[in-house]
Design an enzyme around this catalytic site. Structure first.
Site, PDB file in Angstrom:
ATOM      1  N   ASP A 147      17.627  -0.922  -2.376  1.00  0.00           N
ATOM      2  CA  ASP A 147      17.976  -1.627  -0.997  1.00  0.00           C
ATOM      3  C   ASP A 147      19.161  -1.374  -0.794  1.00  0.00           C
ATOM      4  O   ASP A 147      19.452  -0.609   0.384  1.00  0.00           O
ATOM      5  CB  ASP A 147      17.878  -3.025  -1.125  1.00  0.00           C
ATOM      6  CG  ASP A 147      16.427  -3.590  -0.428  1.00  0.00           C
ATOM      7  OD1 ASP A 147      15.862  -3.772  -2.385  1.00  0.00           O
ATOM      8  OD2 ASP A 147      15.686  -3.273   0.023  1.00  0.00           O
ATOM      9  N   LYS A 188      15.673  -6.539  -4.647  1.00  0.00           N
ATOM     10  CA  LYS A 188      15.051  -7.902  -5.217  1.00  0.00           C
ATOM     11  C   LYS A 188      15.458  -8.961  -6.562  1.00  0.00           C
ATOM     12  O   LYS A 188      16.043  -8.523  -7.411  1.00  0.00           O
ATOM     13  CB  LYS A 188      13.360  -7.607  -5.051  1.00  0.00           C
ATOM     14  CG  LYS A 188      12.873  -9.061  -4.815  1.00  0.00           C
ATOM     15  CD  LYS A 188      13.177  -9.822  -3.833  1.00  0.00           C
ATOM     16  CE  LYS A 188      13.093  -9.483  -2.368  1.00  0.00           C
ATOM     17  NZ  LYS A 188      13.976 -10.277  -1.265  1.00  0.00           N
ATOM     18  N   ALA A 192      13.074  -1.311   2.110  1.00  0.00           N
ATOM     19  CA  ALA A 192      14.030  -1.258   2.592  1.00  0.00           C
ATOM     20  C   ALA A 192      12.981   0.439   3.737  1.00  0.00           C
ATOM     21  O   ALA A 192      14.298  -0.343   4.641  1.00  0.00           O
ATOM     22  CB  ALA A 192      14.895  -0.095   1.524  1.00  0.00           C
TER      23      ALA A 192
HETATM   24  O1  MRU Z   1      13.380  -8.337   1.249  1.00  0.00           O
HETATM   25  P1  MRU Z   1      12.036  -7.021   0.908  1.00  0.00           P
HETATM   26  O2  MRU Z   1      10.693  -6.925   0.368  1.00  0.00           O
HETATM   27  O3  MRU Z   1      12.149  -6.599   1.632  1.00  0.00           O
HETATM   28  O4  MRU Z   1      12.902  -6.894  -0.252  1.00  0.00           O
HETATM   29  C1  MRU Z   1      12.187  -5.253  -0.730  1.00  0.00           C
HETATM   30  C2  MRU Z   1      12.723  -5.103  -2.211  1.00  0.00           C
HETATM   31  O5  MRU Z   1      13.393  -5.198  -2.745  1.00  0.00           O
HETATM   32  C3  MRU Z   1      12.273  -3.587  -2.560  1.00  0.00           C
HETATM   33  O6  MRU Z   1      12.549  -3.467  -4.047  1.00  0.00           O
HETATM   34  C4  MRU Z   1      12.857  -2.531  -1.898  1.00  0.00           C
HETATM   35  O7  MRU Z   1      12.969  -3.008  -0.377  1.00  0.00           O
HETATM   36  C5  MRU Z   1      12.231  -1.029  -2.267  1.00  0.00           C
HETATM   37  S1  MRU Z   1      11.104  -0.712  -1.067  1.00  0.00           S
HETATM   38  C6  MRU Z   1      10.901   0.497  -1.787  1.00  0.00           C
END
Ligand code: MRU
Length: 349
Positions: free
Chosen positions: A236, A247, A49
């Site tokens: 996110d 995720k 994110a």
């Molecule tokens: O689909 P992604 O790889 O962008 O998903 C990211 C996640 O779910 C992370 O755990 C979340 O963005 C936190 S990043 C500090």
């Protein structure tokens, strides 16, 4: 910490670490056009994110620098159009829209197009610098919360390369490593894109953190067998009541944490909160292409034309969350009261 920086802006050039090539190839890509920026976010060359927000911010500044008009209103209309385009690249992480809004917020104060262009770059740089400071602070608070605990589980990659530096959920491990504080981290592989095995394991290894890979389906058994003492994840988008999108697979871990009686922590900067949403029901959940499930690389692993449901995120109801770690402090239940209170205090209201 020996982890490459994932988003870099130098002399008007935007470069990202290609997260699709890791862990075996460390390669950087220069994003030259707004379309390059959109495609890199969509295809997960840059992900996580905060890193998505930072990339989009620089991407907007990059596109704005190329607009030829000297007329301020026309320039603002073009930049707003660019921002709307970039905002459509991925739906779930609120940091994307938040960062773009921050850049747009600089435009009404601009005295000329040249001044507006400079303000956009300066704001993108401020977002990057603030995120690095925020993640370091999250690491400090995380270390406090994990005092006396060693064996910790995580999912996805909420690490340095998902942010400006240090990460959110992984920040305590990076800082701990610098300070001689030993953790044993169990990283879920995070199907279908393997951010856990490809990115988290690699990143923690670079920092000298003891990390063990498990499949997502091994989490319940591992909590008991290895004596996991806490689970920590990134986010996110966090709604006003603490419901948290992260995720896919995060909700499973939260339910397991409750069943096993261990704490479940969410780590995120204040830029990940979306107070316009009362709860998590309205958080848009990205659905990604079927090939992420039906293929391993280019090799098919399911019958042709298999029906696929591929949500990239889930929403953990706040009842499962022990505490949310932010750069402004640790938020405990009652989240509906304590989240707005902390964010208002952070904004100086
Ligand atoms: O689909 P992604 O790889 O962008 O998903 C990211 C996640 O779910 C992370 O755990 C979340 O963005 C936190 S990043 C500090």
């Amino acid at each position: 910490m020996n982890v490459p920086v994932s988003v870099t802006w130098q002399d008007g050039r935007l470069t990202i670490l290609d997260q699709q090539k890791l862990p075996h190839v460390t390669e950087f890509i220069e994003l030259e056009t707004i379309e390059d920026v959109y495609d890199a976010i969509l295809a997960l060359n840059v992900r996580g994110a905060p890193a998505i927000g930072i990339t989009a911010a620089y991407g907007l500044a990059l596109a704005a620098a190329r607009h030829g008009t000297d007329e301020l209103d026309a320039f603002e209309a073009l930049v707003r159009n660019d921002a709307a385009y970039l905002a459509g690249s991925r739906p779930t992480a609120v940091n994307l829209a938040w960062a773009l809004e921050r850049l747009l917020g600089t435009l009404p104060n601009a005295r000329s197009v040249a001044d507006a262009k400079e303000r956009l770059v300066a704001e993108a740089e401020a977002i990057r610098a603030e995120d690095e400071a925020a993640c370091r602070k999250i690491g400090e608070y995380g270390l406090e919360l994990l005092e006396g605990k060693t064996r910790i589980m995580t999912i996805c990659n909420a690490g340095s390369i998902a942010t400006a530096k240090y990460g959110t959920a992984l920040a305590p491990f990076h800082l701990g490593s610098e300070r001689g504080r030993a953790f044993e981290v169990f990283a879920c592989e995070t199907r279908p894109v393997y951010q856990g095995s490809r990115l988290t394991v690699w990143e923690l290894q670079q920092s000298g953190v003891d990390v063990t890979l498990i499949t997502d389906s091994m989490a319940a058994h591992t909590i008991g067998a290895k004596g996991i003492e806490a689970i920590i994840v990134g986010a996110d988008r966090i709604a006003a009541n603490g419901d948290t999108a992260n995720k896919i697979g995060t909700l499973n871990l939260a339910i397991l944490a409750q069943a096993f009686g261990i704490p479940f922590y969410v780590a995120a900067p204040v830029s990940t909160f979306d107070l316009s949403l009362e709860n998590g029901q309205d958080i848009p959940i990205e659905e990604r292409k079927a090939e992420e499930l039906t293929h391993f690389g280019k090799a098919p692993i399911a019958p042709e034309a298999t029906a696929v449901y591929n949500p990239a995120f889930d929403v953990t109801p706040s009842d499962y969350i022990t505490a949310i770690i932010t750069e402004k402090g640790i938020i405990e239940p009652d989240f509906s009261q304590n989240i707005p209170r902390l964010l208002a205090a952070a904004a100086g209201r």
